[in-house]
Design a protein around this motif. Structure first.
Motif, PDB file in Angstrom:
ATOM      1  N   ASN A  14     125.006  88.826 101.973  1.00  0.00           N
ATOM      2  CA  ASN A  14     123.956  88.691 102.982  1.00  0.00           C
ATOM      3  C   ASN A  14     122.569  88.829 102.359  1.00  0.00           C
ATOM      4  N   LYS A  15     122.409  88.225 101.198  1.00  0.00           N
ATOM      5  CA  LYS A  15     121.131  88.258 100.487  1.00  0.00           C
ATOM      6  C   LYS A  15     120.691  86.832 100.210  1.00  0.00           C
ATOM      7  N   GLY A  16     119.406  86.659 100.096  1.00  0.00           N
ATOM      8  CA  GLY A  16     118.876  85.367  99.671  1.00  0.00           C
ATOM      9  C   GLY A  16     118.270  84.582 100.796  1.00  0.00           C
ATOM     10  N   ALA A  17     116.984  84.620 100.872  1.00  0.00           N
ATOM     11  CA  ALA A  17     116.270  83.800 101.839  1.00  0.00           C
ATOM     12  C   ALA A  17     115.745  82.550 101.158  1.00  0.00           C
ATOM     13  N   ALA A  18     116.140  82.359  99.920  1.00  0.00           N
ATOM     14  CA  ALA A  18     115.685  81.195  99.156  1.00  0.00           C
ATOM     15  C   ALA A  18     116.170  79.922  99.827  1.00  0.00           C
ATOM     16  N   ASP A  19     115.452  78.870  99.631  1.00  0.00           N
ATOM     17  CA  ASP A  19     115.823  77.610 100.238  1.00  0.00           C
ATOM     18  C   ASP A  19     116.094  76.585  99.143  1.00  0.00           C
ATOM     19  N   PRO A  20     117.333  76.552  98.625  1.00  0.00           N
ATOM     20  CA  PRO A  20     117.641  75.613  97.538  1.00  0.00           C
ATOM     21  C   PRO A  20     117.511  74.160  97.954  1.00  0.00           C
ATOM     22  N   ILE A  21     117.453  73.905  99.266  1.00  0.00           N
ATOM     23  CA  ILE A  21     117.289  72.529  99.725  1.00  0.00           C
ATOM     24  C   ILE A  21     115.932  71.969  99.287  1.00  0.00           C
ATOM     25  N   LEU A  22     114.947  72.843  99.101  1.00  0.00           N
ATOM     26  CA  LEU A  22     113.642  72.390  98.606  1.00  0.00           C
ATOM     27  C   LEU A  22     113.787  71.739  97.235  1.00  0.00           C
ATOM     28  N   VAL A  23     114.545  72.381  96.356  1.00  0.00           N
ATOM     29  CA  VAL A  23     114.753  71.841  95.009  1.00  0.00           C
ATOM     30  C   VAL A  23     115.539  70.537  95.099  1.00  0.00           C
ATOM     31  N   ALA A  26     113.295  67.702  96.339  1.00  0.00           N
ATOM     32  CA  ALA A  26     112.348  67.285  95.297  1.00  0.00           C
ATOM     33  C   ALA A  26     113.056  66.451  94.235  1.00  0.00           C
ATOM     34  N   LEU A  27     114.236  66.883  93.816  1.00  0.00           N
ATOM     35  CA  LEU A  27     114.983  66.123  92.813  1.00  0.00           C
ATOM     36  C   LEU A  27     115.363  64.748  93.335  1.00  0.00           C
ATOM     37  N   ASP A  28     115.774  64.659  94.595  1.00  0.00           N
ATOM     38  CA  ASP A  28     116.123  63.372  95.180  1.00  0.00           C
ATOM     39  C   ASP A  28     114.892  62.470  95.270  1.00  0.00           C
ATOM     40  N   GLY A  29     113.773  63.035  95.683  1.00  0.00           N
ATOM     41  CA  GLY A  29     112.538  62.263  95.753  1.00  0.00           C
ATOM     42  C   GLY A  29     112.088  61.773  94.391  1.00  0.00           C
TER      43      GLY A  29
END
Length: 78
Positions: A14-23, A26-29
């Motif tokens: 139950n840790k991690g508010a990081a948003d790996p979808i941002l990375v 960006a990689l897809d773009g």
């Protein structure tokens, strides 16, 4: 990412508010415009150290919210 890499999100603890979808976005773009002479510059704005570290690992520019505000001061109208 390896399955055992919990640096971005550790749902089991139950840790991690990081948003790996941002990375991922960006990689897809960046991939979409890789064959063009000029493409968009993708910059991830996050105060999450794990997100910025992963962005750096994949050569995606990143900055903190404060750095973003400083860089763009005067570009925004109220």
């Amino acid at each position: 990412m390896p399955e055992d890499d919990t640096s971005l999100v550790n749902l089991y603890a139950n840790k991690g508010a990081a948003d790996p979808i941002l990375v991922a976005c960006a990689l897809d773009g960046m991939r979409e415009t890789a064959n063009q002479l000029f493409g968009w510059t993708w910059v991830i704005v996050s105060n999450d150290n794990a997100v910025r570290a992963k962005a750096t690992e994949f050569c995606v520019e990143s900055c903190t919210r404060e750095e973003f505000f400083s860089r763009t001061r005067g570009s925004w109208t109220a």
